[in-house]
Scaffold this active site. Structure first.
Site, mmCIF file in Angstrom:
data_model
loop_
_atom_site.group_PDB
_atom_site.id
_atom_site.type_symbol
_atom_site.label_atom_id
_atom_site.label_comp_id
_atom_site.label_asym_id
_atom_site.label_seq_id
_atom_site.Cartn_x
_atom_site.Cartn_y
_atom_site.Cartn_z
ATOM 1 N N PHE A 1 0.854 -1.158 -0.128
ATOM 2 C CA PHE A 1 0.084 -0.076 -0.100
ATOM 3 C C PHE A 1 0.915 1.156 -0.013
ATOM 4 O O PHE A 1 1.547 1.877 0.892
ATOM 5 C CB PHE A 1 -1.122 -0.077 1.300
ATOM 6 C CG PHE A 1 -1.961 1.176 1.223
ATOM 7 C CD1 PHE A 1 -2.855 1.350 0.348
ATOM 8 C CD2 PHE A 1 -1.682 2.393 1.783
ATOM 9 C CE1 PHE A 1 -3.791 2.380 0.277
ATOM 10 C CE2 PHE A 1 -2.410 3.562 1.768
ATOM 11 C CZ PHE A 1 -3.415 3.385 0.907
ATOM 12 N N ASP B 1 9.148 2.882 1.783
ATOM 13 C CA ASP B 1 7.968 3.702 2.016
ATOM 14 C C ASP B 1 7.741 3.640 3.711
ATOM 15 O O ASP B 1 7.288 2.597 4.144
ATOM 16 C CB ASP B 1 6.827 3.219 1.277
ATOM 17 C CG ASP B 1 5.554 4.147 1.483
ATOM 18 O OD1 ASP B 1 5.575 4.715 2.636
ATOM 19 O OD2 ASP B 1 4.446 4.065 0.972
ATOM 20 N N LYS C 1 2.258 10.599 7.471
ATOM 21 C CA LYS C 1 1.385 10.550 8.567
ATOM 22 C C LYS C 1 2.126 11.332 9.731
ATOM 23 O O LYS C 1 1.571 12.322 9.996
ATOM 24 C CB LYS C 1 1.202 8.917 8.621
ATOM 25 C CG LYS C 1 0.601 8.317 7.684
ATOM 26 C CD LYS C 1 -0.044 6.967 7.973
ATOM 27 C CE LYS C 1 -0.905 6.441 6.833
ATOM 28 N NZ LYS C 1 -0.825 5.602 5.793
HETATM 29 C C1 LIG Z 1 -0.924 5.895 4.402
HETATM 30 C C2 LIG Z 1 0.359 5.326 3.497
HETATM 31 C C3 LIG Z 1 0.545 6.078 2.319
HETATM 32 C C4 LIG Z 1 -0.377 7.036 1.737
HETATM 33 O O1 LIG Z 1 -0.492 8.319 2.437
HETATM 34 P P1 LIG Z 1 -1.830 9.179 2.340
HETATM 35 O O2 LIG Z 1 -1.240 10.305 3.371
HETATM 36 O O3 LIG Z 1 -2.899 8.436 2.573
HETATM 37 O O4 LIG Z 1 -1.509 9.586 0.630
HETATM 38 C C5 LIG Z 1 1.581 5.580 1.690
HETATM 39 N N1 LIG Z 1 2.273 4.549 2.071
HETATM 40 C C6 LIG Z 1 2.015 3.984 3.267
HETATM 41 C C7 LIG Z 1 2.966 2.903 3.687
HETATM 42 C C8 LIG Z 1 1.066 4.222 4.138
HETATM 43 O O5 LIG Z 1 0.828 3.601 5.153
#
Ligand SMILES: *Cc1c(COP(=O)(O)O)cnc(C)c1O
Length: 407
Positions: free
Chosen positions: A138, A223, A252
């Site tokens: 994700f 990420d 986040k």
């Molecule tokens: C939440 C998340 C995203 C996306 O972040 P948004 O602020 O919702 O666009 C990307 N990568 C990971 C691993 C995430 O948990």
């Protein structure tokens, strides 16, 4: 409290189906709904609220900056930008940072930088760059990112899709090796897959990936939007392995649960391909965002939150292991204050149903898929509250087991 279903579906795009709670206030790990009922927040905004709701330190930083300067766009500099960049690169042991807003934007930015680096530095033939990514990942919701998603719900109906991605099984270093060719510019992975249910790769995967990327002149992009900034008991999840990615995406918790603040941090020679006019964002790195980000970094620099996550994570793990031993959980995966649990199928309880029952008892969390739920309370939770949450989980599962005659 039950909201009118009609109101909701009439005016709000139905892309979410939240639990039936309507919250009005929050204080550290506790949130209160419209009826005054209190809940322990064990989702923490998918780790955006690592430092709790209504954090006094973060609030002060917001209020101070709010009355000074909130936005200048990137047409001008402001006094918060360079200190934020310096402090964030120091915290993460990186050379340079690019400020953005949402997580998906940080991932998009890393993809763009990697492609441009591939063409301009590595010498990849025009339009031929590819990036190796993982199944069940994700990375956000943009058209390009959902193009390489393996989640049908996230992907279907949004084509035509962006080409240039090679999907391999998560944690399979041989598959990454096979996918890499002379046009591969990057390998993009979550160090721990959050949305997938806190899934950890095999112990050697990330160090091996680091080596493989270096050998093949491929950028390692991690990420850490969900795994980073204290959640795992270290500042970054990659710290657990003593490695550094070439680019790391953060988001986040970087905005302290107040604002969307994201960034790409990493190698100077890679991020330097983003020359004036080639990439940008109106709100990226705005003074208010930088001030919040700096307050977050200040908290993390002390290291206490990471220590807490590690120490309380052990308690979380012990409690969950015990529930698993009781036969109520099929699998438990945890690292720091972060856990994915799969309800034992015999209990006949979906993740959603479990979350509904937990909410009735005053504990909020979210199913990821099927019978898997994720636990990620604020890192500022007390030991007492953590144990309280585990008591609720344990009793809900015990009751279900008793109800269907498994003891
Ligand atoms: C939440 C998340 C995203 C996306 O972040 P948004 O602020 O919702 O666009 C990307 N990568 C990971 C691993 C995430 O948990």
């Amino acid at each position: 409290m039950l909201q009118s279903t009609l109101d909701r579906t009439a005016v709000l795009a139905p892309n979410y189906r939240p639990l039936e709670v309507t919250l009005v206030s929050g204080d550290n790990c506790w949130v209160t709904d419209v009826d005054g009922k209190k809940y322990l927040d064990c989702l923490a905004g998918y780790s955006a609220l690592n430092f709790g709701h209504n954090n006094p330190e973060l609030n002060q930083a917001v209020v101070d900056q709010l009355h000074k300067l909130t936005l200048v766009s990137r047409a001008f500099d402001h006094d918060q930008m360079l200190p934020f960049a310096k402090e964030l690169t120091e915290l993460t042991g990186t050379e340079m940072m690019l400020p953005m807003n949402t997580g998906a934007e940080a991932v998009e930015s890393a993809i763009k930088a990697a492609r441009k680096w591939g063409y301009e530095v590595k010498g990849v033939a025009p339009e031929q760059a590819n990036i190796v990514v993982a199944e069940n990942s994700f990375h956000g919701r943009t058209t390009t990112i959902v193009s390489f998603s393996t989640d049908a719900d996230a992907k279907n109906g949004y084509g035509p899709y962006t080409p240039g991605f090679r999907v391999v099984p998560y944690g399979d270093i041989e598959a990454v090796k096979e996918a890499i060719d002379e046009n591969t510019v990057a390998a993009l992975f979550e160090p721990i897959q959050g949305e997938s249910g806190v899934v950890m790769p095999p112990e050697n995967f990330l160090p091996d990936l680091r080596e493989l990327c270096t050998e093949n002149d491929v950028l390692m992009i991690l990420d850490e939007i969900q795994s980073g900034l204290g959640r795992t008991g270290d500042t970054l999840a990659q710290d657990l392995y003593g490695i550094r990615a070439d680019l790391t995406t953060l988001g986040k918790a970087l905005g302290g649960g107040v604002l969307p603040v994201s960034a790409v941090v990493g190698r100077r020679d890679v991020l330097s391909v983003l020359t004036p006019g080639t990439h940008g964002s109106t709100f990226g790195g705005n003074p208010l965002a930088c001030a919040v980000g700096r307050a977050v970094i200040k908290i993390l620099k002390e290291g206490e939150v990471q220590e807490r996550a590690k120490r309380l994570g052990e308690i979380l793990g012990e409690r969950l292991d015990k529930i698993q031993e009781d036969g109520h959980l099929a699998e438990v995966r945890h690292r720091g204050l972060w856990a994915g649990i799969d309800v034992e199928p015999r209990l006949g309880l979906t993740g959603r149903q479990l979350c509904e029952r937990l909410a009735e008892r005053g504990m909020l969390c979210k199913d990821t898929h099927g019978s898997t739920i994720r636990l990620a309370p604020p890192l500022t939770i007390s030991e007492e509250d953590l144990n309280y949450a585990m008591d609720i989980l344990e009793s809900v599962l015990n009751e279900q087991a008793a109800e269907i005659g498994i003891v």
